[in-house]
Design a protein around this motif. Sequence first.
Motif, PDB file in Angstrom:
ATOM      1  N   ASP A  95      33.999  72.457 -63.001  1.00 17.60           N
ATOM      2  CA  ASP A  95      35.331  72.935 -63.333  1.00 17.60           C
ATOM      3  C   ASP A  95      35.986  71.858 -64.193  1.00 17.60           C
ATOM      4  O   ASP A  95      36.040  70.685 -63.815  1.00 17.60           O
ATOM      5  N   GLY A  96      36.489  72.242 -65.376  1.00 17.01           N
ATOM      6  CA  GLY A  96      36.953  71.264 -66.350  1.00 17.01           C
ATOM      7  C   GLY A  96      37.912  70.231 -65.808  1.00 17.01           C
ATOM      8  O   GLY A  96      37.767  69.032 -66.077  1.00 17.01           O
ATOM      9  N   GLU A  97      38.905  70.682 -65.021  1.00 18.11           N
ATOM     10  CA  GLU A  97      39.915  69.725 -64.574  1.00 18.11           C
ATOM     11  C   GLU A  97      39.391  68.742 -63.540  1.00 18.11           C
ATOM     12  O   GLU A  97      39.979  67.675 -63.356  1.00 18.11           O
ATOM     13  N   THR A  98      38.292  69.061 -62.877  1.00 18.00           N
ATOM     14  CA  THR A  98      37.749  68.120 -61.894  1.00 18.00           C
ATOM     15  C   THR A  98      37.091  66.926 -62.565  1.00 18.00           C
ATOM     16  O   THR A  98      36.779  65.934 -61.899  1.00 18.00           O
ATOM     17  N   ARG A  99      36.887  66.995 -63.866  1.00 17.77           N
ATOM     18  CA  ARG A  99      36.299  65.884 -64.605  1.00 17.77           C
ATOM     19  C   ARG A  99      37.286  65.201 -65.547  1.00 17.77           C
ATOM     20  O   ARG A  99      37.151  64.011 -65.824  1.00 17.77           O
ATOM     21  N   ALA A 100      38.298  65.964 -66.030  1.00 15.49           N
ATOM     22  CA  ALA A 100      39.112  65.433 -67.124  1.00 15.49           C
ATOM     23  C   ALA A 100      40.608  65.394 -66.840  1.00 15.49           C
ATOM     24  O   ALA A 100      41.374  64.987 -67.711  1.00 15.49           O
ATOM     25  N   ALA A 101      41.059  65.800 -65.669  1.00 16.73           N
ATOM     26  CA  ALA A 101      42.485  65.690 -65.353  1.00 16.73           C
ATOM     27  C   ALA A 101      42.906  64.226 -65.296  1.00 16.73           C
ATOM     28  O   ALA A 101      42.083  63.331 -65.054  1.00 16.73           O
ATOM     29  N   ALA A 102      44.176  63.969 -65.492  1.00 10.19           N
ATOM     30  CA  ALA A 102      44.670  62.590 -65.420  1.00 10.19           C
ATOM     31  C   ALA A 102      44.508  62.009 -64.018  1.00 10.19           C
ATOM     32  O   ALA A 102      44.292  60.804 -63.854  1.00 10.19           O
ATOM     33  N   SER A 103      44.588  62.867 -63.009  1.00  9.48           N
ATOM     34  CA  SER A 103      44.412  62.383 -61.636  1.00  9.48           C
ATOM     35  C   SER A 103      43.006  61.838 -61.413  1.00  9.48           C
ATOM     36  O   SER A 103      42.808  60.913 -60.609  1.00  9.48           O
ATOM     37  N   VAL A 104      42.029  62.391 -62.124  1.00  9.51           N
ATOM     38  CA  VAL A 104      40.652  61.914 -62.013  1.00  9.51           C
ATOM     39  C   VAL A 104      40.543  60.510 -62.601  1.00  9.51           C
ATOM     40  O   VAL A 104      39.849  59.646 -62.055  1.00  9.51           O
ATOM     41  N   LYS A 105      41.232  60.296 -63.716  1.00 10.69           N
ATOM     42  CA  LYS A 105      41.252  58.952 -64.315  1.00 10.69           C
ATOM     43  C   LYS A 105      41.731  57.929 -63.302  1.00 10.69           C
ATOM     44  O   LYS A 105      41.130  56.851 -63.146  1.00 10.69           O
ATOM     45  N   ASP A 106      42.815  58.267 -62.598  1.00 13.08           N
ATOM     46  CA  ASP A 106      43.379  57.333 -61.623  1.00 13.08           C
ATOM     47  C   ASP A 106      42.467  57.177 -60.408  1.00 13.08           C
ATOM     48  O   ASP A 106      42.226  56.063 -59.939  1.00 13.08           O
ATOM     49  N   ARG A 107      41.956  58.303 -59.912  1.00 12.10           N
ATOM     50  CA  ARG A 107      41.151  58.265 -58.688  1.00 12.10           C
ATOM     51  C   ARG A 107      39.850  57.504 -58.890  1.00 12.10           C
ATOM     52  O   ARG A 107      39.413  56.745 -58.026  1.00 12.10           O
ATOM     53  N   GLU A 108      39.226  57.704 -60.042  1.00 16.57           N
ATOM     54  CA  GLU A 108      37.947  57.044 -60.315  1.00 16.57           C
ATOM     55  C   GLU A 108      38.119  55.722 -61.047  1.00 16.57           C
ATOM     56  O   GLU A 108      37.134  55.074 -61.398  1.00 16.57           O
ATOM     57  N   GLU A 109      39.372  55.333 -61.285  1.00 11.43           N
ATOM     58  CA  GLU A 109      39.702  54.068 -61.959  1.00 11.43           C
ATOM     59  C   GLU A 109      38.976  53.957 -63.301  1.00 11.43           C
ATOM     60  O   GLU A 109      38.372  52.932 -63.635  1.00 11.43           O
ATOM     61  N   LEU A 110      39.078  55.027 -64.089  1.00  8.16           N
ATOM     62  CA  LEU A 110      38.452  55.052 -65.405  1.00  8.16           C
ATOM     63  C   LEU A 110      39.335  54.335 -66.421  1.00  8.16           C
ATOM     64  O   LEU A 110      40.566  54.416 -66.358  1.00  8.16           O
ATOM     65  N   SER A 111      38.719  53.659 -67.356  1.00  5.83           N
ATOM     66  CA  SER A 111      39.467  53.080 -68.474  1.00  5.83           C
ATOM     67  C   SER A 111      39.869  54.220 -69.409  1.00  5.83           C
ATOM     68  O   SER A 111      39.348  55.337 -69.323  1.00  5.83           O
ATOM     69  N   TYR A 112      40.814  53.941 -70.309  1.00  3.29           N
ATOM     70  CA  TYR A 112      41.200  54.974 -71.260  1.00  3.29           C
ATOM     71  C   TYR A 112      40.014  55.443 -72.112  1.00  3.29           C
ATOM     72  O   TYR A 112      39.836  56.651 -72.320  1.00  3.29           O
ATOM     73  N   PRO A 113      39.169  54.546 -72.620  1.00  6.50           N
ATOM     74  CA  PRO A 113      38.000  55.026 -73.379  1.00  6.50           C
ATOM     75  C   PRO A 113      37.059  55.889 -72.537  1.00  6.50           C
ATOM     76  O   PRO A 113      36.519  56.894 -73.034  1.00  6.50           O
ATOM     77  N   GLU A 114      36.849  55.531 -71.281  1.00 10.72           N
ATOM     78  CA  GLU A 114      35.970  56.324 -70.415  1.00 10.72           C
ATOM     79  C   GLU A 114      36.558  57.709 -70.166  1.00 10.72           C
ATOM     80  O   GLU A 114      35.861  58.724 -70.232  1.00 10.72           O
ATOM     81  N   TRP A 115      37.853  57.737 -69.900  1.00 17.51           N
ATOM     82  CA  TRP A 115      38.497  59.030 -69.638  1.00 17.51           C
ATOM     83  C   TRP A 115      38.596  59.858 -70.912  1.00 17.51           C
ATOM     84  O   TRP A 115      38.380  61.077 -70.898  1.00 17.51           O
ATOM     85  N   ALA A 116      38.888  59.217 -72.046  1.00 19.40           N
ATOM     86  CA  ALA A 116      38.992  59.934 -73.320  1.00 19.40           C
ATOM     87  C   ALA A 116      37.681  60.632 -73.664  1.00 19.40           C
ATOM     88  O   ALA A 116      37.682  61.721 -74.245  1.00 19.40           O
ATOM     89  N   ALA A 117      36.558  60.025 -73.304  1.00 21.65           N
ATOM     90  CA  ALA A 117      35.265  60.666 -73.562  1.00 21.65           C
ATOM     91  C   ALA A 117      35.146  61.974 -72.777  1.00 21.65           C
ATOM     92  O   ALA A 117      34.600  62.970 -73.273  1.00 21.65           O
ATOM     93  N   ARG A 118      35.675  62.001 -71.576  1.00 25.08           N
ATOM     94  CA  ARG A 118      35.655  63.235 -70.786  1.00 25.08           C
ATOM     95  C   ARG A 118      36.602  64.277 -71.373  1.00 25.08           C
ATOM     96  O   ARG A 118      36.266  65.467 -71.440  1.00 25.08           O
ATOM     97  N   VAL A 119      37.787  63.835 -71.774  1.00 22.95           N
ATOM     98  CA  VAL A 119      38.730  64.756 -72.406  1.00 22.95           C
ATOM     99  C   VAL A 119      38.139  65.315 -73.688  1.00 22.95           C
ATOM    100  O   VAL A 119      38.256  66.512 -73.985  1.00 22.95           O
ATOM    101  N   ASP A 120      37.480  64.460 -74.446  1.00 21.88           N
ATOM    102  CA  ASP A 120      36.858  64.877 -75.699  1.00 21.88           C
ATOM    103  C   ASP A 120      35.834  65.981 -75.459  1.00 21.88           C
ATOM    104  O   ASP A 120      35.793  66.986 -76.180  1.00 21.88           O
ATOM    105  N   ARG A 121      35.006  65.813 -74.440  1.00 21.43           N
ATOM    106  CA  ARG A 121      33.997  66.822 -74.120  1.00 21.43           C
ATOM    107  C   ARG A 121      34.658  68.127 -73.681  1.00 21.43           C
ATOM    108  O   ARG A 121      34.252  69.212 -74.103  1.00 21.43           O
ATOM    109  N   TYR A 122      35.691  68.009 -72.861  1.00 25.87           N
ATOM    110  CA  TYR A 122      36.422  69.186 -72.410  1.00 25.87           C
ATOM    111  C   TYR A 122      37.025  69.940 -73.597  1.00 25.87           C
ATOM    112  O   TYR A 122      36.892  71.172 -73.707  1.00 25.87           O
ATOM    113  N   LEU A 123      37.684  69.224 -74.504  1.00 22.36           N
ATOM    114  CA  LEU A 123      38.314  69.862 -75.659  1.00 22.36           C
ATOM    115  C   LEU A 123      37.284  70.506 -76.573  1.00 22.36           C
ATOM    116  O   LEU A 123      37.530  71.567 -77.167  1.00 22.36           O
ATOM    117  N   THR A 124      36.123  69.888 -76.701  1.00 21.35           N
ATOM    118  CA  THR A 124      35.071  70.452 -77.548  1.00 21.35           C
ATOM    119  C   THR A 124      34.597  71.795 -77.007  1.00 21.35           C
ATOM    120  O   THR A 124      34.414  72.763 -77.762  1.00 21.35           O
TER     121      THR A 124
END
Length: 253
Positions: free
Chosen positions: A166-195
């Motif tokens: 489910d897209g939001e389970t990988r790319a929501a902002a809450s996932v960034k915080d919960r998994e302590e992703l850096s902005y580049p790491e999270w942006a890669a997930r958002v990029d895939r979702y948007l594609t």
Amino acid sequence: MAATRGFGIDVGGSGIKGALVDLDTGEFIGDRLRIDTPQPATPGAVADVVGEIVRHFDWDGPVGVTLPAVVKQGVAHTAANIDPSWIGTDADALFAKRLGRSRDDVAMLNDADAAGLAEMRFGDPAVRSGVVALLTFGTGIGSALFDDGKLMPNTEFGHIEVDGHDGETRAAASVKDREELSYPEWAARVDRYLTVLENLIWPDRFIVGGGVSKKAEKWVPLLTNRTPVVAASLQNNAGIAGAAAAAAEGIEP
């Protein structure tokens, strides 16, 4: 000249926020009030908080309320990041009774639809033409779709399947915080979702909102999908502004 005023409340998975809104500009009149979303976020518990916020501002006019849910004719049909007991709830009737108003003085709508309406009304005029998808990144991913400024209500693009998830389970902002992703790491997930999303609907533009849009410079330039991406003009205030405008104008999907 005094501003034309409205009142909006944005119900989210973590917080319920309300404010007086200048309906000429979309800006808040004074500070907003935020109260943590009750857990569990049942209809009665959320209505209690909404009532508290309205009383705090001593507001007696129409009230716009957003929900993280599909809302049709005032009835919630889904419950994303709120209690499942919302499904089938006549939210119009619930809030009208709790606030002591007529049903016509309460406007219920999906939270991302409200944010999108605010961007179309108060945001950059340059982003209103063509097919535009607004996406709010927060506890989940909300979506609103517009064709030359006309809303196609209750899209649920946050739940499209992306690589088996489910897209939001990988790319929501809450996932960034919960998994302590850096902005580049999270942006890669958002990029895939948007594609994946752009290959389904072929929009002319994405508008990205939610609290994380306040730091758009840290992640939007990292996106590589073909569709232009711009940050929401009203950032995380768009839901409240859109709800207030919808209530003042009697707009309800």
